[in-house]
Write a protein that holds these residues in place. Structure first.
Motif, mmCIF file in Angstrom:
data_model
loop_
_atom_site.group_PDB
_atom_site.id
_atom_site.type_symbol
_atom_site.label_atom_id
_atom_site.label_comp_id
_atom_site.label_asym_id
_atom_site.label_seq_id
_atom_site.Cartn_x
_atom_site.Cartn_y
_atom_site.Cartn_z
ATOM 1 N N ARG A 240 -78.057 41.844 15.208
ATOM 2 C CA ARG A 240 -76.858 41.723 16.025
ATOM 3 C C ARG A 240 -76.179 43.089 16.131
ATOM 4 N N PRO A 241 -75.303 43.257 17.121
ATOM 5 C CA PRO A 241 -74.535 44.507 17.216
ATOM 6 C C PRO A 241 -73.662 44.688 15.977
ATOM 7 N N TRP A 242 -73.360 45.967 15.641
ATOM 8 C CA TRP A 242 -72.599 46.238 14.429
ATOM 9 C C TRP A 242 -71.210 45.635 14.473
ATOM 10 N N TRP A 243 -70.649 45.486 15.699
ATOM 11 C CA TRP A 243 -69.289 44.972 15.768
ATOM 12 C C TRP A 243 -69.212 43.458 15.538
ATOM 13 N N HIS A 244 -70.386 42.812 15.389
ATOM 14 C CA HIS A 244 -70.390 41.400 15.019
ATOM 15 C C HIS A 244 -70.204 41.202 13.513
ATOM 16 N N LEU A 245 -70.290 42.279 12.746
ATOM 17 C CA LEU A 245 -70.301 42.176 11.298
ATOM 18 C C LEU A 245 -69.102 41.424 10.720
ATOM 19 N N PRO A 246 -67.861 41.685 11.183
ATOM 20 C CA PRO A 246 -66.717 40.972 10.574
ATOM 21 C C PRO A 246 -66.784 39.453 10.734
ATOM 22 N N ILE A 247 -67.393 38.983 11.803
ATOM 23 C CA ILE A 247 -67.448 37.533 12.029
ATOM 24 C C ILE A 247 -68.876 37.009 11.918
ATOM 25 N N LEU A 248 -69.740 37.800 11.276
ATOM 26 C CA LEU A 248 -71.145 37.417 11.192
ATOM 27 C C LEU A 248 -71.354 36.056 10.535
ATOM 28 N N PRO A 249 -70.691 35.749 9.406
ATOM 29 C CA PRO A 249 -70.900 34.417 8.803
ATOM 30 C C PRO A 249 -70.555 33.278 9.751
ATOM 31 N N LEU A 250 -69.466 33.441 10.508
ATOM 32 C CA LEU A 250 -69.085 32.385 11.443
ATOM 33 C C LEU A 250 -70.093 32.253 12.582
ATOM 34 N N LEU A 251 -70.626 33.379 13.051
ATOM 35 C CA LEU A 251 -71.627 33.336 14.116
ATOM 36 C C LEU A 251 -72.903 32.647 13.635
ATOM 37 N N LEU B 249 -73.179 30.503 11.163
ATOM 38 C CA LEU B 249 -72.892 29.089 10.944
ATOM 39 C C LEU B 249 -72.823 28.312 12.259
ATOM 40 N N SER B 250 -72.156 28.890 13.258
ATOM 41 C CA SER B 250 -72.006 28.184 14.529
ATOM 42 C C SER B 250 -73.353 28.001 15.227
ATOM 43 N N GLU B 251 -74.217 29.020 15.163
ATOM 44 C CA GLU B 251 -75.531 28.889 15.792
ATOM 45 C C GLU B 251 -76.417 27.913 15.028
ATOM 46 N N TRP B 252 -76.265 27.882 13.711
ATOM 47 C CA TRP B 252 -77.018 26.921 12.902
ATOM 48 C C TRP B 252 -76.587 25.495 13.234
ATOM 49 N N LEU B 253 -75.282 25.254 13.343
ATOM 50 C CA LEU B 253 -74.790 23.931 13.728
ATOM 51 C C LEU B 253 -75.218 23.574 15.148
ATOM 52 N N ALA B 254 -75.269 24.595 16.027
ATOM 53 C CA ALA B 254 -75.726 24.344 17.394
ATOM 54 C C ALA B 254 -77.184 23.901 17.410
ATOM 55 N N ARG B 255 -78.014 24.513 16.562
ATOM 56 C CA ARG B 255 -79.418 24.109 16.488
ATOM 57 C C ARG B 255 -79.553 22.675 15.997
ATOM 58 N N LEU B 256 -78.772 22.329 14.974
ATOM 59 C CA LEU B 256 -78.826 20.969 14.459
ATOM 60 C C LEU B 256 -78.299 19.969 15.483
ATOM 61 N N SER B 257 -77.229 20.338 16.189
ATOM 62 C CA SER B 257 -76.680 19.449 17.223
ATOM 63 C C SER B 257 -77.671 19.265 18.353
ATOM 64 N N ASP B 258 -78.369 20.340 18.707
ATOM 65 C CA ASP B 258 -79.355 20.256 19.779
ATOM 66 C C ASP B 258 -80.530 19.370 19.374
ATOM 67 N N ALA B 259 -80.904 19.440 18.094
ATOM 68 C CA ALA B 259 -82.054 18.670 17.616
ATOM 69 C C ALA B 259 -81.713 17.205 17.382
ATOM 70 N N PHE B 260 -80.485 16.923 16.922
ATOM 71 C CA PHE B 260 -80.163 15.558 16.495
ATOM 72 C C PHE B 260 -78.950 14.940 17.190
ATOM 73 N N ALA C 124 -72.333 27.992 -2.704
ATOM 74 C CA ALA C 124 -73.219 29.146 -2.892
ATOM 75 C C ALA C 124 -74.629 28.688 -3.252
ATOM 76 N N GLY C 125 -74.730 27.633 -4.091
ATOM 77 C CA GLY C 125 -76.043 27.108 -4.449
ATOM 78 C C GLY C 125 -76.777 26.547 -3.249
ATOM 79 N N VAL C 126 -76.041 25.860 -2.351
ATOM 80 C CA VAL C 126 -76.650 25.324 -1.132
ATOM 81 C C VAL C 126 -77.187 26.452 -0.259
ATOM 82 N N LEU C 127 -76.370 27.501 -0.073
ATOM 83 C CA LEU C 127 -76.798 28.635 0.750
ATOM 84 C C LEU C 127 -77.995 29.349 0.134
ATOM 85 N N ALA C 128 -77.962 29.514 -1.200
ATOM 86 C CA ALA C 128 -79.067 30.196 -1.869
ATOM 87 C C ALA C 128 -80.370 29.419 -1.697
ATOM 88 N N TYR C 129 -80.287 28.105 -1.796
ATOM 89 C CA TYR C 129 -81.501 27.305 -1.605
ATOM 90 C C TYR C 129 -82.012 27.428 -0.175
#
Length: 533
Positions: free
Chosen positions: A49-60, A62-73, A344-349
């Motif tokens: 991603r572009p460097w300026w996405h870094l401050p909100i990278l976790p939210l980006l 997470l949102s794309e991960w939820l979008a994938r799950l929403s698209d699938a299910f 943290a354990g969930v993310l690590a897994y």
């Protein structure tokens, strides 16, 4: 072949095919955010991603991960999981469990052994989860298998929380009321579990991600609840906190709306006939060693390790000088740290271990739990103070490490349970496997209650608490002996047709697929949904 209908019309569509229409109707290619199923694994891993996405990278991410799950299910499914896990369990159950410790200690004034017993009783509804599945599946109310039952249990939850808050009940009645509050959480949990198990089998590449969603939502909900649980108990008392919780069960009605349910079919067998057929199929599947062996491990991994939580709680809150005398606010903060560590354990897994074999993950998780369990020994013997480490600082690190490691063990266990469920009985079987886990935890609590009683640990005598901690920690090695019961495979491996045999058993009279199990969100004869605890 499909049996022809009596009127000679078109044969009925195979109900197993009906069950998976949800996935076929989803046009993954139409969503530009999401790649094809074969090109993605739905994980939380970041991409360039572009460097300026870094401050909100976790939210980006997470949102794309939820979008994938929403698209699938489907977005409604994701929303229902968030309600059931985040609000009903994350806030309702976790805050209620935290508050109950103070209720039995300060209001009912029971001993540590009695408190351990009374705090284990509300877990009983979680031990009989298959019963809720059979009940709702076989006995619809007003044409509804899910919504009516969730509405009834929601009212029950409001009544029980409110009664414990408003009336000083005898010990037995108070225990029964708190059991009722857990019934109001367990039944919606079962309804969501079936949906999770079914989707895990239909799209195994998302199996670990679905468990990450459920456990991650649970952790976030618990964080929100624990943020105010300590101050609530401190300023309102335990009964006042119960009064606040009385509004939580009503929110599970949103999950009933989110999990679509067509009206119950009038031409399908119901009542006790359906119960009999479901039980026949269930016990038939359980004869497969690929199923009963991991099921036995799920129980033993919990039951063999005594739980001495109540004795430790009494010691942590002792203000006579024997214990550190932690306040309600600090214990609430400690619970928040524990839930952060759980997340943290969930993310690590999901990041690093989701493709590792189950045996390897369980082995190292148990070994690490033994080592981290010994940190309690340092705390109760006050060795940390000799090294200049304050109790508050040491216990925060202890809690964070133990909770993170425990979730590295529990998340793959949920994934294993979901992957084991054969087509047609996902809901009942997943509920059974989770009830085994809960029963194992309850067995551990009873074993721990017996241990602290034998060692003479009371609300004023903690001289043998160090010995209880040592025995508990060493017994965490015992589940390793039974790792041979777990398949030596990864979550994405092909488990074969577990419990399946040559096909799906059918009702010889009507040709109806009776393997449509209790509470399977889109997978029942008339169609509908179901979670983990």
């Amino acid at each position: 072949m499909e049996p022809a209908p009596p009127d000679g019309g078109e044969p009925k569509e195979d109900l197993t095919e009906q069950r998976f229409k949800l996935y076929e109707e989803t046009d993954i290619e139409s969503e530009p955010l999401v790649a094809r199923d074969e090109d993605i694994d739905g994980s939380l891993k970041a991409i360039r991603r572009p460097w300026w996405h870094l401050p909100i990278l976790p939210l980006l991410i997470l949102s794309e991960w939820l979008a994938r799950l929403s698209d699938a299910f489907g977005s409604r499914f994701v929303f229902a999981v968030i309600i059931v896990y985040g609000i009903s369990q994350g806030i309702g159950e976790m805050v209620g469990e935290f508050n109950s410790k103070y209720y039995w200690k300060d209001v009912m004034r029971v001993s540590p052994a009695e408190s351990q017993l009374y705090n284990s009783l509300p877990d009983l509804p979680w031990d009989i989860k298959p019963l809720w599945g059979l009940l709702t599946d076989s006995f619809p109310i007003a044409g509804s298998h899910t919504r009516s039952w969730i509405a009834i249990t929601s009212v029950l939850g409001v009544f029980c929380w409110g009664t414990v808050a408003a009336v000083r009940l005898p010990k037995g009645l108070a225990a029964i009321a708190l059991v009722g509050t857990n019934v109001a959480m367990a039944l919606p949990d079962v309804a969501t579990d079936a949906a999770v198990a079914m989707r895990s089998r239909a799209k195994p590449q998302f199996a670990a991600d679905l468990q990450s969603l459920t456990w991650g939502t649970l952790a976030v909900g618990s964080l929100i609840g624990m943020a105010f649980s300590g101050p609530a108990v401190h300023y309102l008392g335990s009964r006042g906190t119960f009064a606040l919780l009385s509004g939580a069960p009503a929110l599970t009605l949103l999950a009933a709306w989110a999990l679509p349910e067509p009206k119950a079919a009038t031409n399908q067998k119901g009542g006790f006939a359906r119960v009999w057929h479901s039980l026949r199929l269930f016990f038939g599947a359980m004869r497969d060693p690929r199923l009963w062996q991991p099921a036995l491990y799920i129980y033993l991994s919990q039951a063999l390790c005594p739980d001495i939580t109540e004795a430790k709680f009494y010691w942590l809150t002792d203000k006579t000088g024997t214990g550190p005398g932690f306040s309600e606010n600090f214990l609430g903060f400690l619970a928040t740290v524990g839930n952060l560590a759980m997340l943290a354990g969930v993310l690590a897994y999901n990041w690093y271990l989701k493709d590792q074999p189950f045996r390897r993950v369980f082995l190292w998780a148990q070994v690490t739990l033994v080592i981290t369990g010994m940190l309690d020994l340092i705390l109760v013997t006050r060795l940390n103070q000799r090294f200049g480490i304050p109790d508050h600082a040491f216990v925060v690190g202890d809690e964070a490490v133990q909770d993170a490691i425990d979730n590295l063990r529990m998340v793959p266990m949920q994934v294993l349970a979901a992957r084991l469920c054969p087509p047609g009985i996902e809901g009942t079987l997943f509920a059974f496997l989770m009830s085994l886990s809960n029963a194992g935890a309850n067995t551990a609590e009873l074993l721990g209650a017996g241990l602290i009683k034998v060692l003479g640990v009371t609300s004023t005598n903690f001289s043998n608490l160090w010995l209880a901690v040592t025995i508990r920690s060493l017994m965490k090695l015992l589940p390793i002996v039974f790792l041979f019961l777990v398949p030596d495979a990864s979550p994405t491996s092909d488990f074969g047709v577990v419990g399946g045999g040559k096909g799906i058993p059918r009702d010889s009279d009507s040709g109806v697929d009776l393997t449509v199990m209790p509470l399977s969100s889109e997978g029942r004869v008339d169609d509908r949904p179901r979670t983990p605890r």
